[in-house]
Scaffold this motif. Structure first.
Motif, mmCIF file in Angstrom:
data_model
loop_
_atom_site.group_PDB
_atom_site.id
_atom_site.type_symbol
_atom_site.label_atom_id
_atom_site.label_comp_id
_atom_site.label_asym_id
_atom_site.label_seq_id
_atom_site.Cartn_x
_atom_site.Cartn_y
_atom_site.Cartn_z
ATOM 1 N N ALA A 71 0.832 -1.206 0.000
ATOM 2 C CA ALA A 71 0.000 0.000 0.000
ATOM 3 C C ALA A 71 0.864 1.253 0.000
ATOM 4 O O ALA A 71 1.978 1.265 0.494
ATOM 5 C CB ALA A 71 -0.910 -0.004 1.230
ATOM 6 N N GLN A 72 0.320 2.333 -0.561
ATOM 7 C CA GLN A 72 1.029 3.603 -0.611
ATOM 8 C C GLN A 72 0.947 4.311 0.734
ATOM 9 O O GLN A 72 0.017 4.110 1.503
ATOM 10 C CB GLN A 72 0.422 4.500 -1.678
ATOM 11 C CG GLN A 72 0.598 3.970 -3.081
ATOM 12 C CD GLN A 72 -0.055 4.895 -4.092
ATOM 13 O OE1 GLN A 72 -0.810 5.772 -3.735
ATOM 14 N NE2 GLN A 72 0.255 4.676 -5.354
ATOM 15 N N ALA A 73 1.939 5.154 0.990
ATOM 16 C CA ALA A 73 1.934 5.941 2.214
ATOM 17 C C ALA A 73 0.826 6.998 2.134
ATOM 18 O O ALA A 73 0.501 7.489 1.063
ATOM 19 C CB ALA A 73 3.286 6.621 2.397
ATOM 20 N N LEU A 74 0.278 7.342 3.281
ATOM 21 C CA LEU A 74 -0.774 8.350 3.324
ATOM 22 C C LEU A 74 -0.195 9.743 3.157
ATOM 23 O O LEU A 74 0.897 10.042 3.628
ATOM 24 C CB LEU A 74 -1.519 8.263 4.659
ATOM 25 C CG LEU A 74 -2.331 6.993 4.887
ATOM 26 C CD1 LEU A 74 -2.936 7.008 6.282
ATOM 27 C CD2 LEU A 74 -3.425 6.871 3.847
ATOM 28 N N HIS A 75 -0.940 10.617 2.475
ATOM 29 C CA HIS A 75 -0.537 12.013 2.273
ATOM 30 C C HIS A 75 -1.024 12.843 3.452
ATOM 31 O O HIS A 75 -2.177 12.727 3.863
ATOM 32 C CB HIS A 75 -1.147 12.532 0.972
ATOM 33 C CG HIS A 75 -0.944 13.987 0.773
ATOM 34 N ND1 HIS A 75 0.283 14.529 0.495
ATOM 35 C CD2 HIS A 75 -1.814 15.022 0.823
ATOM 36 C CE1 HIS A 75 0.161 15.841 0.381
ATOM 37 N NE2 HIS A 75 -1.103 16.156 0.573
ATOM 38 N N ASP A 76 -0.148 13.668 4.018
ATOM 39 C CA ASP A 76 -0.506 14.540 5.137
ATOM 40 C C ASP A 76 -1.121 15.820 4.583
ATOM 41 O O ASP A 76 -0.427 16.635 3.983
ATOM 42 C CB ASP A 76 0.740 14.864 5.960
ATOM 43 C CG ASP A 76 0.444 15.746 7.159
ATOM 44 O OD1 ASP A 76 -0.735 16.050 7.394
ATOM 45 O OD2 ASP A 76 1.402 16.114 7.861
ATOM 46 N N PRO A 77 -2.435 16.050 4.760
ATOM 47 C CA PRO A 77 -3.079 17.245 4.194
ATOM 48 C C PRO A 77 -2.640 18.542 4.869
ATOM 49 O O PRO A 77 -2.839 19.611 4.329
ATOM 50 C CB PRO A 77 -4.572 16.985 4.406
ATOM 51 C CG PRO A 77 -4.630 16.046 5.560
ATOM 52 C CD PRO A 77 -3.376 15.207 5.470
ATOM 53 N N THR A 78 -2.023 18.461 6.045
ATOM 54 C CA THR A 78 -1.597 19.679 6.741
ATOM 55 C C THR A 78 -0.167 20.082 6.412
ATOM 56 O O THR A 78 0.280 21.140 6.828
ATOM 57 C CB THR A 78 -1.714 19.497 8.264
ATOM 58 O OG1 THR A 78 -0.840 18.445 8.677
ATOM 59 C CG2 THR A 78 -3.138 19.147 8.664
ATOM 60 N N ARG A 79 0.537 19.259 5.671
ATOM 61 C CA ARG A 79 1.934 19.555 5.323
ATOM 62 C C ARG A 79 1.970 20.652 4.259
ATOM 63 O O ARG A 79 1.234 20.602 3.282
ATOM 64 C CB ARG A 79 2.598 18.294 4.792
ATOM 65 C CG ARG A 79 4.056 18.464 4.536
ATOM 66 C CD ARG A 79 4.678 17.158 4.119
ATOM 67 N NE ARG A 79 6.110 17.341 4.057
ATOM 68 C CZ ARG A 79 6.980 16.394 4.228
ATOM 69 N NH1 ARG A 79 6.569 15.168 4.460
ATOM 70 N NH2 ARG A 79 8.245 16.635 4.160
ATOM 71 N N PRO A 80 2.838 21.672 4.436
ATOM 72 C CA PRO A 80 2.912 22.739 3.438
ATOM 73 C C PRO A 80 3.422 22.211 2.104
ATOM 74 O O PRO A 80 4.126 21.200 2.066
ATOM 75 C CB PRO A 80 3.906 23.735 4.033
ATOM 76 C CG PRO A 80 4.379 23.186 5.307
ATOM 77 C CD PRO A 80 3.723 21.879 5.550
ATOM 78 N N PRO A 81 3.086 22.899 1.028
ATOM 79 C CA PRO A 81 3.570 22.454 -0.278
ATOM 80 C C PRO A 81 5.092 22.448 -0.324
ATOM 81 O O PRO A 81 5.752 23.234 0.352
ATOM 82 C CB PRO A 81 3.019 23.499 -1.255
ATOM 83 C CG PRO A 81 1.990 24.256 -0.503
ATOM 84 C CD PRO A 81 2.249 24.075 0.952
#
Length: 127
Positions: free
Chosen positions: A22-32
């Motif tokens: 499975a792919q790692a989860l993306h952190d929606p709070t991380r800045p671009p």
């Protein structure tokens, strides 16, 4: 019954193998990434490897009453008018900008990220 146990173990192994890929989860709070790392552009190449990144104005708090306290946050450091930030004196705090002076050089930091890309240092005569 042995056949049922074998099937259960096979299903369990397949489920574990699928979860491992499975792919790692993306952190929606991380800045671009463009904000986190300095971009290698023409300006950065001209400045040289020893050039420090431009300071970033993060927040401004301006008192409502005349003569009220104004505070700016530059790169995580809270500053008032007259205080020093990396050798530059904070000379003015406005609603959406802060002015820094270092010798004869003046630098205006703006809150708006698009405007901040165009900020620069301007030479002014000594007063």
């Amino acid at each position: 019954m042995d056949e049922a146990v074998k099937r259960s173990l096979a299903c369990l192994l397949l489920a574990c193998a699928g979860a491992a890929g499975a792919q790692a989860l993306h952190d929606p709070t991380r800045p671009p990434a463009s904000l986190a790392a300095p971009q290698a552009g023409a300006g950065a190449a001209a400045a040289g490897p020893a050039a420090q990144p431009a300071p970033r104005l993060q927040s401004v708090l301006v008192g409502r009453q005349p003569g009220g306290r104004s505070v700016a946050v530059i790169d995580g450091e809270t500053l008032r008018v007259g205080e020093l930030y990396k050798g530059a004196r904070v000379t003015r705090i406005g609603q959406d900008e802060v002015e820094l002076r270092r010798g004869g050089a003046r630098q205006v930091l703006k809150l708006n990220a698009a405007a901040a890309l165009g900020h620069g240092i301007e030479r002014i005569p000594n007063q």
